[in-house]
Write an enzyme that holds these catalytic residues in place. Structure first.
Site, PDB file in Angstrom:
ATOM      1  N   ARG A 163      11.746  -4.947   6.282  1.00  0.00           N
ATOM      2  CA  ARG A 163      12.600  -4.848   5.136  1.00  0.00           C
ATOM      3  C   ARG A 163      13.977  -5.152   5.389  1.00  0.00           C
ATOM      4  O   ARG A 163      14.836  -5.169   4.743  1.00  0.00           O
ATOM      5  CB  ARG A 163      12.368  -3.587   4.475  1.00  0.00           C
TER       6      ARG A 163
ATOM      7  N   CYS B 275       0.772  -1.175  -0.009  1.00  0.00           N
ATOM      8  CA  CYS B 275      -0.124  -0.084   0.039  1.00  0.00           C
ATOM      9  C   CYS B 275       0.845   1.169   0.163  1.00  0.00           C
ATOM     10  O   CYS B 275       1.997   1.176   0.176  1.00  0.00           O
ATOM     11  CB  CYS B 275      -0.940  -0.070   1.224  1.00  0.00           C
TER      12      CYS B 275
ATOM     13  N   HIS C   9       6.005   6.120  -2.524  1.00  0.00           N
ATOM     14  CA  HIS C   9       7.347   6.664  -2.770  1.00  0.00           C
ATOM     15  C   HIS C   9       7.246   8.177  -3.291  1.00  0.00           C
ATOM     16  O   HIS C   9       8.306   8.986  -2.771  1.00  0.00           O
ATOM     17  CB  HIS C   9       8.020   5.884  -3.725  1.00  0.00           C
TER      18      HIS C   9
ATOM     19  N   ALA D 191       2.996   1.854   3.120  1.00  0.00           N
ATOM     20  CA  ALA D 191       4.002   0.868   3.028  1.00  0.00           C
ATOM     21  C   ALA D 191       5.372   1.314   2.260  1.00  0.00           C
ATOM     22  O   ALA D 191       6.302   1.344   2.318  1.00  0.00           O
ATOM     23  CB  ALA D 191       3.865  -0.536   2.384  1.00  0.00           C
TER      24      ALA D 191
END
Length: 577
Positions: free
Chosen positions: A131, A97, A232, A100
């Site tokens: 991660r 999503c 991002h 995230a």
């Protein structure tokens, strides 16, 4: 605005050359040519027939939609692929999503910022250490705090969902500041926060004025955009507005003209540590990494670099473009995954700066590293040659890791991204033709112009043109499809159903994907290597990382255990008999 000539204190920086190694060791490698994919095995299935089977079980409308996301590759004339579109409801996608992408990918690795997740506790847990970002910082070793091991959350409950959560957020910021005394605090919105309308930016502004530290928020609610790609973009915007350019490097740290920023490297499994080693050996001064092994101040004085090099194009290209416009820093696409790709990327950077001593030193470093690596690669290649691989990962990894597999003779028969846009597949040449949809318009586009005080052209127009004439491509990304083999399959936003059909057709030796697919794949008798978090391995970047990867893939694909698993299609055949 005058160009900077990279001549200051060069001799000091390059005073200690690496141990001499004969460049003849690597002379047989054509390290300057474009990447070329290994051809597919002769007995590969007909890709058109595979595509028909992939989509044949879908309803007609879904079939038409999914068909546009699947391409038989032609590297000379890549066909248009549909990407960055909403997944079909009911199909099991591997995407993440928006939250995230913002918190988990771009901001999460910054170790000395307190990251507060404004939302239910489950959202915070999801982005906590999943991660495997690593940091070299600790109060004990270099006096820099490392908050990566903590999970900060406002733990929203039904009460705040009904009456609002802004007071609870302000309380959480005050408590975090009182306990940890961080240099900065970042606040991340989750889906419920967007739905109830909490203004995290107003709360952050109040906290910044009250506490005297930088506090900034991100409207990265999970439902925004079609995937983590939206996160991002939002993370890049927030860092650019609130952090980049807020500090200056002291004069004594500006002596090396070969200053670079590494963008889109997130220090999964220690990748950044290996790249820092190689850069130092070459004589490059790494000003900042966005954002693996990064500290707040690294990002705050990133405008002091003379070149941006971009690893994960999809997650960070926004930052590279904004920094070029505002500060005059050109950017180059690089790939430090794979030994030969690493060598090519180092040469690109050295060629940009144009210093003969630097170029010679980089060549020597490449020769030295390749001499150490080559016997291991040849040994591994003798056992992995011809074994096939599929890659379904996010960002640029599905593209870049093909180079690592090519190093050891493993062709890629199919690949795709989770959250790519068309330019990630076809190259930046198609960017002007991509139409903006409603989901993309939902993300803020910053209006950026040259800073009247900070903009400084690093190269003249004539110098840039000369470098381009010599083969350097600025602000350019080749894309995955031109570097894949002819007739390989390219599949965007693959579903579990499609992946299972592909495995039955190709029976690959290895699949690289994420945790959502890993055990589905392995129950079919095929090993699956996670490339989101490397399972428990790494680093895989740079030269020593390549050695780690060769040896690990050798163990994985040649392990006897996979022969003891009977895949579903074999069971069906046995039952029929």
């Amino acid at each position: 605005m005058s160009p900077e000539v990279p001549s200051e204190n060069t001799a000091t920086k390059l005073a200690t050359p690496p141990t001499p190694v004969s460049v003849d060791v690597v002379s047989k490698f054509d390290l300057s040519s474009p990447a070329k994919a290994l051809p597919l095995p002769a007995r590969s299935p007909d890709p058109s027939a595979v595509i028909s089977d992939l989509v044949t079980s879908y309803p007609p409308k879904v079939m038409r939609k999914r068909r546009r996301h699947i391409i038989v590759n032609d590297p000379q004339e890549p066909d248009q692929i549909e990407a960055n579109a909403r997944s079909v409801p009911g199909i099991i996608t591997t995407r993440g999503c928006c939250y995230a992408g913002c918190k988990g990918v771009v901001l999460g690795p910054v170790s000395d910022i307190v990251h507060i997740v404004h939302g239910p506790v489950g959202c915070s847990y999801y982005a906590w250490m999943t991660r495997r970002n690593q940091s070299g910082n600790s109060v004990d070793t270099n006096g820099v705090p490392n908050y990566i091991n903590y999970a900060f959350t406002t733990d929203l409950t039904e009460h705040e969902i009904i009456f609002g959560g802004e007071k609870k957020l302000m309380q959480a910021i005050r408590e975090a500041n009182e306990i940890f005394h961080p240099k900065a605090i970042a606040v991340f919105s989750t889906c419920p926060v967007g739905l109830i309308g909490d203004d995290v930016h107003a709360v952050a502004a109040l906290a910044k004025a009250e506490l005297g530290i930088n506090v900034f928020g991100f409207s990265c609610e999970g439902y925004k955009g079609v995937s983590q790609s939206a996160g991002h973009h939002i993370a890049n915007n927030g860092l650019f507005k609130n952090v980049v350019g807020t500090e200056d490097l002291p004069e004594e740290e500006l002596t090396n003209p070969f200053r670079i920023n590494l963008l889109g490297e997130y220090n999964i499994g220690g990748d950044a540590f290996e790249l820092e080693r190689v850069f130092e050996k070459c004589g490059f001064d790494l000003v900042s990494t966005f954002s693996g092994n990064a500290q707040y101040s690294d990002l705050a004085h990133a405008q002091e670099a003379n070149l941006n090099v971009v690893m994960c194009h999809r997650s960070i290209n926004y930052m590279a473009e904004m920094m070029e416009t505002k500060y005059g820093i050109p950017w180059l696409q690089v790939n430090f995954i794979g030994a030969e790709s690493t060598a090519k990327s180092l040469r690109k950077i050295a060629r940009y700066f144009g210093d003969e001593d630097l170029i010679a030193r980089v060549e020597q470093v490449i020769a030295e590293e390749m001499a150490e690596l080559e016997p291991i690669r040849q040994d591994v290649r003798s056992r992995t040659q011809g074994k096939t691989v599929m890659l379904y990962v996010g960002g640029s990894r599905a593209h870049h890791y093909q180079a690592l597999f090519a190093d050891i003779g493993m062709p890629t028969v199919a690949a795709g991204y989770e959250f790519a846009h068309r330019d990630d597949y076809e190259g930046s040449r198609v960017t002007p033709t991509i139409k903006m949809d409603a989901d993309s318009r939902n993300i803020e586009e910053l209006s950026v112009s040259a800073d009247p005080d900070e903009f400084r052209a690093r190269k003249t127009t004539e110098e840039l043109l000369a470098l381009e004439a010599g083969g350097l491509k600025f602000a350019d990304y080749e894309g995955m499809m031109p570097e894949m083999a002819k007739d390989a399959l390219v599949i965007d936003d693959i579903s579990h159903h499609e992946l299972e059909v592909l495995i039955e057709y190709y029976k690959p030796a290895l699949i690289c994907s994420g945790i959502k697919d890993k055990y589905v794949v392995e129950k079919m008798g095929v090993p699956c290597k996670q490339l989101h978090n490397y399972d428990y391995g790494g680093p895989y970047a740079g030269f020593q990382g390549a050695v780690n990867f060769y040896q690990e893939i050798d163990r994985v694909v040649n392990a006897a255990v996979w022969r003891f698993i009977t895949p579903p299609w074999a069971k069906q055949t046995a039952n029929a008999d």
